[in-house]
Design an enzyme around this catalytic site. Structure first.
Site, PDB file in Angstrom:
ATOM      1  N   ARG A   9       0.827  -1.208   0.000  1.00 48.82           N
ATOM      2  CA  ARG A   9       0.000   0.000   0.000  1.00 48.82           C
ATOM      3  C   ARG A   9       0.860   1.257   0.000  1.00 48.82           C
ATOM      4  NH1 ARG A   9      -3.824  -0.419   4.973  1.00 48.82           N
ATOM      5  NH2 ARG A   9      -4.745   1.463   4.050  1.00 48.82           N
ATOM      6  N   ASP A  23      -9.433  10.202  16.554  1.00 48.76           N
ATOM      7  CA  ASP A  23      -8.663   9.052  16.085  1.00 48.76           C
ATOM      8  C   ASP A  23      -7.276   9.524  15.675  1.00 48.76           C
ATOM      9  OD1 ASP A  23      -9.578   6.018  15.259  1.00 48.76           O
ATOM     10  OD2 ASP A  23      -7.849   6.695  14.105  1.00 48.76           O
TER      11      ASP A  23
END
Length: 289
Positions: free
Chosen positions: A46, A156
């Site tokens: 990725r 987050d």
């Protein structure tokens, strides 16, 4: 950790050897808990795709230009976004969530109008399903609920995930745990380029605000006190000593009598000093004597 010595032979681009300095940074910062070789391979693939799109020519190039130069810059944030685990669902582990919503709805009904909203913190909110689930439950329990009555702060460590959560757009697969009744009431069907997706209604979105920061930070840029904190399936990514420190810090952000809800599978070796257990995975801050 420094750059390769000038007299060393650079590794072939995009190989495991080329990736090794980046892997060392990932392991040092301990993103995403324990990383298996399979997961590292996924991260490597990725990351390679992202870096090629940005015109970089190797992992070493990325390491030297974006990790060594800035230890808290966009390069580090990219690694965080790629390595953190963001699995979640709507109405996950429903029993403690419903119990919390019932307690909060009672507090909302009896609060003094001038005392400000009931405040909730959803830590490690991932793509938003948890805080939005709580907002839907409270909306069902309290007639005419608005941001003047309840304020849900969701945070987050992954910046891309926070941005995605704030958009509140979901695929049918992500809505598998949402009942048909709630789907009709709380979601809008996408049109045009958003065909086949669903967005949460403004009625729910206005109750939740999102913020990006790391729970390991020395200072938390948050309001002083909350009526409840949701930190479910987050502490498992911390070492045992860090886990108790994290829960202690969260307990200190609770009002007396405030709730702390952790994940059903999370085991706390010691009870944080300011808290008492009131149910499976649910604690409350002990009022002062």
């Amino acid at each position: 950790m420094g750059a390769r010595p000038n007299n060393s032979t650079p590794a072939e681009p995009w190989t495991e050897d080329d990736f090794r300095p980046v892997e060392a940074v990932i392991r040092t910062r301990a993103y995403g808990g324990n990383l298996s070789s399979q997961r590292l391979g996924l991260i490597r693939a990725r990351l390679k795709e992202r870096l090629i799109a940005r015109g970089l020519v190797s992992f070493q190039d990325f390491h030297e230009r974006h990790l060594l130069a800035r230890t808290d810059g966009p390069g580090i944030q990219l690694l965080i976004d790629l390595t953190t685990v963001n699995h979640t669902t709507f109405f996950r582990e429903p029993a403690p969530l419903v119990r919390l919503a019932e307690g909060l709805s009672s507090a909302i009904r009896v609060r003094n109008p001038g005392s400000g909203p009931i405040r909730v913190w959803s830590a490690g909110c991932s793509t938003g399903q948890e805080p939005y689930s709580l907002a839907m439950l409270l909306t069902e329990m309290v007639l005419g609920l608005g941001p003047d009555a309840v304020e849900i702060r969701a945070t987050d460590i992954a910046l891309e995930i926070v941005r995605s959560a704030a958009r509140a757009m979901y695929t049918p697969r992500e809505l598998g745990d949402v009942s048909p009744e709630r789907l009709r009431r709380f979601f809008l069907r996408g049109r045009g380029t958003r065909q086949g997706r669903f967005r949460l209604s403004p009625e729910i979105r206005r109750l939740v605000t999102f913020q990006h920061f790391d729970l390991r930070a020395a200072a938390w840029p948050l309001p002083a006190e909350f009526d409840a904190v949701l930190c479910r399936n987050v502490a498992i990514y911390f070492a045992e000593a860090e886990r108790l420190t994290l829960l202690d810090r969260m307990a200190q952000r609770l009002k007396p009598g405030g709730w702390l809800v952790i994940g059903n599978a999370e085991i706390v070796a010691e009870r944080p000093g300011l808290l008492e257990r009131v149910g499976p995975s649910i604690f409350r801050r002990v009022p002062p004597p």
